[in-house]
Design a protein around this motif. Structure first.
Motif, PDB file in Angstrom:
ATOM      1  N   ASP A   1      39.282  41.924  44.321  1.00 17.15           N
ATOM      2  CA  ASP A   1      38.126  42.411  45.077  1.00 17.15           C
ATOM      3  C   ASP A   1      36.918  41.502  44.870  1.00 17.15           C
ATOM      4  O   ASP A   1      36.171  41.211  45.802  1.00 17.15           O
ATOM      5  CB  ASP A   1      37.797  43.848  44.657  1.00 17.15           C
ATOM      6  CG  ASP A   1      36.708  44.467  45.528  1.00 17.15           C
ATOM      7  OD1 ASP A   1      36.631  44.115  46.721  1.00 17.15           O
ATOM      8  OD2 ASP A   1      35.956  45.311  45.010  1.00 17.15           O
TER       9      ASP A   1
ATOM     10  N   ASP B   1      30.359  43.321  43.427  1.00 17.07           N
ATOM     11  CA  ASP B   1      31.408  43.983  42.640  1.00 17.07           C
ATOM     12  C   ASP B   1      31.087  43.997  41.144  1.00 17.07           C
ATOM     13  O   ASP B   1      31.989  43.934  40.319  1.00 17.07           O
ATOM     14  CB  ASP B   1      32.754  43.265  42.886  1.00 17.07           C
ATOM     15  CG  ASP B   1      33.947  44.117  42.490  1.00 17.07           C
ATOM     16  OD1 ASP B   1      33.938  45.328  42.775  1.00 17.07           O
ATOM     17  OD2 ASP B   1      34.886  43.568  41.880  1.00 17.07           O
TER      18      ASP B   1
ATOM     19  N   HIS C   1      30.689  49.085  44.507  1.00 17.10           N
ATOM     20  CA  HIS C   1      31.301  50.408  44.666  1.00 17.10           C
ATOM     21  C   HIS C   1      31.603  51.040  43.306  1.00 17.10           C
ATOM     22  O   HIS C   1      32.381  51.982  43.228  1.00 17.10           O
ATOM     23  CB  HIS C   1      32.582  50.317  45.517  1.00 17.10           C
ATOM     24  CG  HIS C   1      33.711  49.595  44.825  1.00 17.10           C
ATOM     25  ND1 HIS C   1      34.969  50.141  44.685  1.00 17.10           N
ATOM     26  CD2 HIS C   1      33.753  48.388  44.217  1.00 17.10           C
ATOM     27  CE1 HIS C   1      35.736  49.280  44.032  1.00 17.10           C
ATOM     28  NE2 HIS C   1      35.029  48.209  43.748  1.00 17.10           N
ATOM     29  N   HIS C   2      31.033  50.488  42.242  1.00 19.31           N
ATOM     30  CA  HIS C   2      31.267  51.052  40.905  1.00 19.31           C
ATOM     31  C   HIS C   2      30.336  52.233  40.667  1.00 19.31           C
ATOM     32  O   HIS C   2      29.116  52.085  40.716  1.00 19.31           O
ATOM     33  CB  HIS C   2      31.024  49.993  39.822  1.00 19.31           C
ATOM     34  CG  HIS C   2      32.077  48.935  39.803  1.00 19.31           C
ATOM     35  ND1 HIS C   2      31.969  47.774  40.523  1.00 19.31           N
ATOM     36  CD2 HIS C   2      33.264  48.884  39.168  1.00 19.31           C
ATOM     37  CE1 HIS C   2      33.057  47.043  40.319  1.00 19.31           C
ATOM     38  NE2 HIS C   2      33.857  47.689  39.516  1.00 19.31           N
TER      39      HIS C   2
ATOM     40  N   THR D   1      34.470  46.563  46.974  1.00 21.47           N
ATOM     41  CA  THR D   1      33.257  45.884  47.439  1.00 21.47           C
ATOM     42  C   THR D   1      33.521  45.238  48.795  1.00 21.47           C
ATOM     43  O   THR D   1      32.618  45.165  49.636  1.00 21.47           O
ATOM     44  CB  THR D   1      32.814  44.839  46.400  1.00 21.47           C
ATOM     45  OG1 THR D   1      32.531  45.531  45.185  1.00 21.47           O
ATOM     46  CG2 THR D   1      31.569  44.100  46.844  1.00 21.47           C
TER      47      THR D   1
ATOM     48  N   ASP E   1      42.107  46.288  45.258  1.00 25.21           N
ATOM     49  CA  ASP E   1      41.435  47.434  44.636  1.00 25.21           C
ATOM     50  C   ASP E   1      42.077  48.776  44.999  1.00 25.21           C
ATOM     51  O   ASP E   1      41.853  49.769  44.327  1.00 25.21           O
ATOM     52  CB  ASP E   1      39.937  47.446  44.991  1.00 25.21           C
ATOM     53  CG  ASP E   1      39.103  46.855  43.861  1.00 25.21           C
ATOM     54  OD1 ASP E   1      39.673  46.120  43.033  1.00 25.21           O
ATOM     55  OD2 ASP E   1      37.879  47.120  43.800  1.00 25.21           O
TER      56      ASP E   1
HETATM   57 MN   LIG Z   1      36.000  46.225  43.034  1.00 24.69          MN
END
Ligand SMILES: [Mn+2]
Length: 327
Positions: A31, A92, A117-118, A138, A166
Motif C-alpha cells: 500500500d 500511509d 487510513h490508519h 491509502t 492491504d
Molecule cells: Mn496501508
C-alpha cells in the motif's frame, strides 16, 4: 466515488507548490509503495507536463516484486543536500517517527499534508489531513481524491497493487463495496489483475517458502489457544539470508488457524531490535495493544517496534493481550 473537498485539498496544495516531496513509512509495504508511486505518477503526468515543478519521492527498500511499477527506480533515499520543500506529502504513515530519514525534509517543509487510513493517526503532525479509517488502504483514499479521467494505466497499476495488498487480495474485512468498485474502475483502465496478484502477492521465492514453513512449524498456541505466536531471531534470518520483505504472508498464514483470535509474528531486524506484527480475527482490537507499546495500525492489523530480549518482549506482549482478551 470522489471526495470533492479532499480532492481539492490535494489539487490546491499541489498547484501552489513549486517543489513537492512524497514519502511513506519505513519498510514500505504494497500500500505504501502503491500510494507513493501512484501519486508520483499522477502528479508528474497531470501537474508537471512541462517540468516546472520539482517532484521527489523518498523511499527505501522497495520489495523487488514491485519494481515493475512505473518510476519505481525514481525514489531517493540518500540525499545529502539541505533542501526545503514547499509541500511534503506523507502517505500511509500515522506518525512522523515512521518517516525514517525523510523526516528532516518533512520538518523543514513549508506545508505538510497526510493521506492515510490508519485509525491510530492522531492527525496532529501535519497541516492538512485526509484520514478515512474505514477505507481499505491509502491507495483507496488517494483514488477518491484524484480525478478519474486523469489516472493513467501506470498510476492505476500502483493504486491497484496497494488495494490488493492491504485487503489481502480483497478478503480482509476492510474490503467494502467502494473498495470493489474502485478496483473495478482500475481494472477498466487496463490493469493486469493476475500479474499484480500472483506476481506481487502470492509468488514466493524458494527461501521465502522455506522460512514460512519454519515459522509455521515452530509456532505455538498460547493463552488457551486464543493466540498463535511465532518468531524469528536475527540469527535465523541471517542463516537463511532473508530480509523483512521476505516475511510477508507469514502472519496471514498464522491468522487463518482455526479457533485463533489473535496471531502474532515477531522478527528481529537487528540484535534486540524487534518488529511485532499482530492480526485479529475477532473482537480484539490489536491497534490498542500496539498503541500501548508505542506502535499503531488498525483494529485487525497492527504492530510496533520493541527493544530487548525476545522472551521479554513476548512476555510483555502476552500480558497486554491477556488483559485485552478479558475485556
Ligand atoms: Mn496501508
Amino acid at each position: 466515488m470522489k471526495n470533492e473537498s479532499d480532492g481539492r485539498m490535494l489539487s490546491d496544495a499541489v498547484a501552489q507548490a513549486d517543489s513537492i516531496a512524497i514519502a511513506g513509512h519505513i519498510r514500505p509495504d504494497g500500500d505504501c509503495v502503491g500510494a507513493c508511486l501512484g501519486l508520483y505518477n499522477y502528479l508528474q503526468e497531470n501537474y508537471n507536463r512541462s517540468f516546472e515543478k520539482e517532484i521527489t519521492v523518498y523511499m527505501k527498500d522497495i520489495p523487488e516484486a514491485f519494481l515493475f511499477l512505473k518510476n519505481s527506480g525514481k525514489p531517493l533515499w540518500e540525499f545529502e543536500q539541505e533542501k526545503q520543500y514547499d509541500l511534503f506529502i506523507v502517505l500511509d504513515c500515522s506518525s512522523e517517527d515512521r518517516l525514517g530519514d525523510a523526516l528532516k525534509y518533512f520538518k523543514s517543509a513549508k506545508h505538510t499534508l497526510c493521506f492515510d487510513h490508519h485509525i491510530s493517526n492522531s492527525g496532529h503532525f501535519t497541516d492538512g489531513l485526509v484520514l478515512h479509517a474505514d477505507y481499505s488502504s491509502t491507495c483507496e483514499v488517494l483514488f477518491t481524491c484524484m480525478q478519474e479521467e486523469k489516472i493513467s494505466l501506470a498510476a492505476a497499476e500502483a493504486l491497484y497493487l496497494g488495494i490488493v495488498h492491504d485487503t489481502g487480495v480483497f478478503k480482509h474485512s476492510n474490503t467494502s463495496e467502494q473498495t470493489m468498485r474502485i478496483a473495478g474502475r482500475l481494472l477498466g483502465m487496463g490493469v493486469d489483475s493476475t500479474r499484480v496478484i500472483d506476481g506481487t502477492f502470492y509468488e514466493k521465492s524458494y527461501i521465502e517458502n522455506q522460512i514460512l514453513g519454519r515459522c509455521l512449524m515452530e509456532s505455538m498456541l498460547v493463552l488457551d489457544g486464543r493466540v498463535i505466536l511465532s518468531y524469528l531471531s536475527h540469527k535465523t534470518m541471517r542463516l537463511y539470508g532473508v530480509v523483512p520483505a521476505n516475511l510477508s504472508g507469514i502472519i496471514d498464514q498464522l491468522r487463518v488457524t482455526r479457533g485463533v483470535e489473535v496471531a502474532v509474528f515477531i522478527y528481529e531486524t537487528e540484535p534486540q531490535c524487534l518488529k511485532v506484527s499482530m492480526r485479529s480475527n475477532g473482537e480484539v482490537d490489536v491497534s490498542k495493544t500496539a498503541v500501548f507499546f508505542g506502535g499503531g495500525g488498525h483494529k485487525k492489523a497492527a504492530g510496533y517496534e520493541a527493544h530487548g530480549f525476545m522472551h521479554d518482549v513476548i512476555n510483555n506482549l502476552l500480558a497486554g493481550l491477556c488483559h485485552q482478551l478479558k475485556e
